[in-house]
Scaffold this active site. Structure first.
Site, PDB file in Angstrom:
ATOM      1  N   GLU A  35      19.719  39.796  19.786  1.00  0.00           N
ATOM      2  CA  GLU A  35      19.735  40.835  20.794  1.00  0.00           C
ATOM      3  C   GLU A  35      20.726  40.353  21.848  1.00  0.00           C
ATOM      4  O   GLU A  35      20.568  39.224  22.344  1.00  0.00           O
ATOM      5  CB  GLU A  35      18.311  40.881  21.382  1.00  0.00           C
ATOM      6  CG  GLU A  35      17.957  42.138  22.061  1.00  0.00           C
ATOM      7  CD  GLU A  35      16.542  42.062  22.627  1.00  0.00           C
ATOM      8  OE1 GLU A  35      15.675  41.358  22.043  1.00  0.00           O
ATOM      9  OE2 GLU A  35      16.327  42.697  23.653  1.00  0.00           O
ATOM     10  N   ARG A 261       9.079  29.217  14.638  1.00  0.00           N
ATOM     11  CA  ARG A 261      10.222  29.083  15.527  1.00  0.00           C
ATOM     12  C   ARG A 261      10.348  27.639  15.979  1.00  0.00           C
ATOM     13  O   ARG A 261       9.393  26.868  15.914  1.00  0.00           O
ATOM     14  CB  ARG A 261      10.182  30.061  16.691  1.00  0.00           C
ATOM     15  CG  ARG A 261       9.014  29.966  17.628  1.00  0.00           C
ATOM     16  CD  ARG A 261       8.938  31.160  18.575  1.00  0.00           C
ATOM     17  NE  ARG A 261      10.023  31.224  19.528  1.00  0.00           N
ATOM     18  CZ  ARG A 261      10.802  32.296  19.692  1.00  0.00           C
ATOM     19  NH1 ARG A 261      10.628  33.372  18.952  1.00  0.00           N
ATOM     20  NH2 ARG A 261      11.744  32.306  20.595  1.00  0.00           N
ATOM     21  N   LYS A 271      15.163  33.239  26.290  1.00  0.00           N
ATOM     22  CA  LYS A 271      16.313  33.704  27.076  1.00  0.00           C
ATOM     23  C   LYS A 271      15.860  34.237  28.428  1.00  0.00           C
ATOM     24  O   LYS A 271      16.532  34.041  29.430  1.00  0.00           O
ATOM     25  CB  LYS A 271      17.057  34.800  26.296  1.00  0.00           C
ATOM     26  CG  LYS A 271      17.852  34.238  25.143  1.00  0.00           C
ATOM     27  CD  LYS A 271      18.529  35.341  24.349  1.00  0.00           C
ATOM     28  CE  LYS A 271      17.540  36.021  23.435  1.00  0.00           C
ATOM     29  NZ  LYS A 271      18.161  37.017  22.549  1.00  0.00           N
TER      30      LYS A 271
HETATM   31  P1  ATP Z   1      14.274  34.547  22.914  1.00  0.00           P
HETATM   32  O1  ATP Z   1      12.798  34.362  22.987  1.00  0.00           O
HETATM   33  O2  ATP Z   1      15.029  33.294  23.113  1.00  0.00           O
HETATM   34  O3  ATP Z   1      14.771  35.658  23.759  1.00  0.00           O
HETATM   35  P2  ATP Z   1      14.481  36.250  20.669  1.00  0.00           P
HETATM   36  O4  ATP Z   1      13.696  36.087  19.428  1.00  0.00           O
HETATM   37  O5  ATP Z   1      14.118  37.372  21.546  1.00  0.00           O
HETATM   38  O6  ATP Z   1      14.529  34.874  21.398  1.00  0.00           O
HETATM   39  P3  ATP Z   1      16.786  37.300  19.388  1.00  0.00           P
HETATM   40  O7  ATP Z   1      18.143  37.482  19.922  1.00  0.00           O
HETATM   41  O8  ATP Z   1      15.979  38.495  19.100  1.00  0.00           O
HETATM   42  O9  ATP Z   1      16.015  36.356  20.381  1.00  0.00           O
HETATM   43  O10 ATP Z   1      16.814  36.336  18.123  1.00  0.00           O
HETATM   44  C1  ATP Z   1      17.692  36.455  17.052  1.00  0.00           C
HETATM   45  C2  ATP Z   1      17.116  35.717  15.889  1.00  0.00           C
HETATM   46  O11 ATP Z   1      16.923  34.347  16.209  1.00  0.00           O
HETATM   47  C3  ATP Z   1      15.770  36.264  15.493  1.00  0.00           C
HETATM   48  O12 ATP Z   1      15.732  36.404  14.097  1.00  0.00           O
HETATM   49  C4  ATP Z   1      14.788  35.251  15.980  1.00  0.00           C
HETATM   50  O13 ATP Z   1      13.657  35.210  15.201  1.00  0.00           O
HETATM   51  C5  ATP Z   1      15.610  33.958  15.903  1.00  0.00           C
HETATM   52  N1  ATP Z   1      15.113  32.991  16.885  1.00  0.00           N
HETATM   53  C6  ATP Z   1      15.039  33.139  18.207  1.00  0.00           C
HETATM   54  N2  ATP Z   1      14.473  32.067  18.792  1.00  0.00           N
HETATM   55  C7  ATP Z   1      14.197  31.197  17.793  1.00  0.00           C
HETATM   56  C8  ATP Z   1      13.595  29.892  17.733  1.00  0.00           C
HETATM   57  N3  ATP Z   1      13.174  29.268  18.832  1.00  0.00           N
HETATM   58  N4  ATP Z   1      13.481  29.310  16.523  1.00  0.00           N
HETATM   59  C9  ATP Z   1      13.908  29.930  15.415  1.00  0.00           C
HETATM   60  N5  ATP Z   1      14.468  31.141  15.399  1.00  0.00           N
HETATM   61  C10 ATP Z   1      14.614  31.782  16.565  1.00  0.00           C
HETATM   62 MG    MG Z   2      14.151  39.397  20.345  1.00  0.00          MG
END
Ligand code: ATP
Ligand code: MG
Length: 561
Positions: A35, A261, A271
């Site tokens: 995202e 994760r 983020k």
């Molecule tokens: P954040 O909590 O940091 O905002 P998010 O999951 O909202 O993370 P996205 O941009 O939606 O961030 O993530 C893109 C991809 O990265 C998704 O498939 C998500 O599952 C993966 N991802 C994000 N954070 C992690 C993590 N800590 N470990 C493994 N994969 C992750």
């Molecule tokens: Mg997300």
């Protein structure tokens, strides 16, 4: 690179292997779906490595798709940084970059299909009411009073939503599933909401935006994704993922699989929370070396290979755990041990005057850039009668265990002679300003007469230096699991960045000055101190700044939780 061993031992590979056994012609496809609402971090790297390496391993493809369904939080600068970081890691996405927003027209049609099947309705409950009606794990939800409108009415109202005839929050589209489902996500989830904000891709074309759950599965389907990998917190969303695919006219049904994760000691990997740290000025930006964003790690001196090695080491499982920070550091330390040029730097200088040397004494020593790798070459250092040593390498008052320079005792200067401290000079505040030593000129490359080798310390000649700033980073948080704390800001380590003003060897400094504009990363081991890299962002030709990438040894493990 993943090897074939991994093909068997990670649970996702076992699933894929079975799928290939059933269908040899499977055209394997994954995606990385960020995202664009922040910079990528080491957790994303885990997901990137997994998706891209699997695509490579199974001769398939990996798409890059921006999951851009919330214009309120997204920004084109995040898109640019994400593309840069993926390239930096060395991965190539398949074909053009995709955006969920590319599919908004199709998604709108799928939403209409659901309405026509009586499986979606326009609701006028507000956010709080929707939450209230939803119920809890122990109590079923209640139907919205708008749930039983006619299909015709719903079609018209959804069109009105699209045309901007409702204000934000006045209406939304919800799936009509089951308000008493044991999966709360299935209690009539919202599919579309109204947002009157210009979108970075579609500009002002839309004022209704699909929710993540609606857009994600359909985008996966449109792109022919076979294995949609996400983190464990989406486990429950899977029923909705499958429900939407089942009830719309899409023909391709991707399968969702979840893995745990990454959680990293002393770190925040959200983020939203990282943005709070930036907005509150606790850190300098997304590339602050104290946070594990890829841009922060890069600036700190991490290489793509060290990050990939880390991702391979931690593996992929369904177990949530907290990875030791030392594991990440181990990966970069191991690499820099092989590649970093050895040189001497003084971070906190104190002068040493070698009184028995001539004022014009000047000797050149040619020293190796790496003790075990002659191919890395040599460089020249100059030895004169006045040198700097590290302030912490001398003690006036000491205990027996102190293994460095002390009054009346000997020390070996690295690559050079043995000296004996005889006197100290102090200023009126009783601070030591210089140490007066005897230099034994018979000890170059030789043991002293008593055959006892004294400890070795590093040094540089006072008139053979270039001044430099050294930035020493420690953990940003003083607890191992800040992510778990309600008020994570309470645990900030006030000494997470310490700046020192010292000196580096002139020859090395001159080489760096010539290259500083080329944006080349240069790595050094400042002997006895740690691994450092030049800070390409704040350094100027006449003001070099070094970031400590990692200490020579693991220092976090011994610390208390
Ligand atoms: P954040 O909590 O940091 O905002 P998010 O999951 O909202 O993370 P996205 O941009 O939606 O961030 O993530 C893109 C991809 O990265 C998704 O498939 C998500 O599952 C993966 N991802 C994000 N954070 C992690 C993590 N800590 N470990 C493994 N994969 C992750
Ligand atoms: Mg997300």
């Amino acid at each position: 690179m993943m090897n074939t061993k991994i093909k068997n031992n990670n649970f996702i590979c076992q699933i894929i292997n079975k799928d290939f056994n059933k269908n040899k012609d499977l055209s394997f496809r994954t995606r990385f779906p960020p995202e664009p609402n922040g910079y990528l971090h080491i957790g994303h790297a885990k997901s990137i490595c997994l998706n891209f390496e699997l695509a490579h391993l199974y001769k398939g493809q990996c798409n890059l798709r921006f999951d851009d369904t919330n214009p309120l939080k997204e920004n084109i600068k995040y898109i640019d940084s994400i593309k840069y970081d993926i390239n930096w890691l060395g991965y190539k996405w398949y074909g053009e970059i995709r955006y969920s927003s590319e599919y908004f027209s199709k998604l709108y049609q799928y939403a209409q299909e659901l309405i026509k099947k009586g499986l979606a309705y326009v609701d006028h409950l507000n956010k709080e009411q929707i939450r209230e009606y939803r119920g809890t794990l122990n109590t079923p939800g209640k139907n919205s009073p708008y749930r039983n409108r006619t299909i015709k009415e719903n079609i018209e109202l959804f069109q009105k939503m699209k045309k901007g005839e409702f204000s934000e929050g006045e209406a939304c589209l919800r799936a009509k599933i089951d308000m008493s489902s044991s999966f709360i996500i299935m209690r009539d989830p919202v599919l579309y909401r109204i947002i009157f904000t210009k979108h970075h891709q579609t500009k002002k074309k839309w004022c209704i935006y699909p929710m993540y759950d609606f857009a994600h599965c359909l985008s996966d389907s449109i792109e022919g994704i076979t294995h949609s990998l996400c983190t464990l917190e989406f486990q429950d969303n899977k029923c909705l993922y499958n429900w939407i695919l089942k009830h719309t006219s899409v023909t391709h049904h991707p399968k969702q699989y979840e893995f745990s994760r990454l959680n990293l000691e002393f770190s925040i990997l959200s983020k939203r929370k990282l943005k709070i740290l930036i907005d509150k000025n606790i850190i300098k930006g997304w590339d602050d070396p104290r946070i594990p964003t890829l841009s922060g790690l890069r600036r700190k001196g991490y290489t793509p290979s060290s990050i990939k090695e880390f991702c391979q080491k931690i593996g992929v499982t369904k177990q949530n755990n907290l990875i030791e920070f030392g594991m990440l550091e181990y990966c970069i330390r191991k690499e820099l041990n092989q590649t970093a040029i050895r040189t001497m730097a003084i971070l906190e200088p104190i002068k040493v005057f070698l009184y028995n040397l001539d004022q014009n004494h000047k000797e050149k020593f040619i020293v190796p850039n790496h003790p075990d790798n002659p191919e890395m070459g040599t460089h020249e250092i100059i030895f004169t009668n006045t040198i700097y040593i590290e302030r912490s390498d001398f003690k006036e008052k000491y205990d027996k265990k102190y293994k460095r320079l002390k009054l009346g005792e000997k020390i070996r200067l690295r690559y050079s002679y043995i000296i004996t401290a005889e006197k100290i000079e102090k200023d009126k505040d009783n601070n030591i300003i210089s140490i007066i030593c005897y230099c034994d000129l018979h000890t170059l490359g030789k043991k002293p007469k008593n055959n006892k080798n004294p400890p070795v310390i590093h040094w540089i000649s006072v008139n053979n230096t270039i001044p430099a700033e050294f930035r020493l980073y420690s953990q940003l948080f003083n607890i191992k699991n800040p992510e778990q704390q309600k008020n994570f800001l309470f645990y900030i380590n006030p000494a997470s960045l310490i700046k020192k003003n010292g000196f580096i060897e002139k020859k090395i400094g001159e080489t760096i000055q010539k290259k500083i504009n080329d944006n080349i990363k240069l790595f050094f081991q400042f002997e006895r101190i740690g691994y450092f890299c030049i800070d390409n962002i704040d350094s100027k030709k006449n003001y070099l700044i070094f970031n400590r990438t990692v200490s020579l040894r693991d220092i976090w493990n011994s610390k208390k939780n």
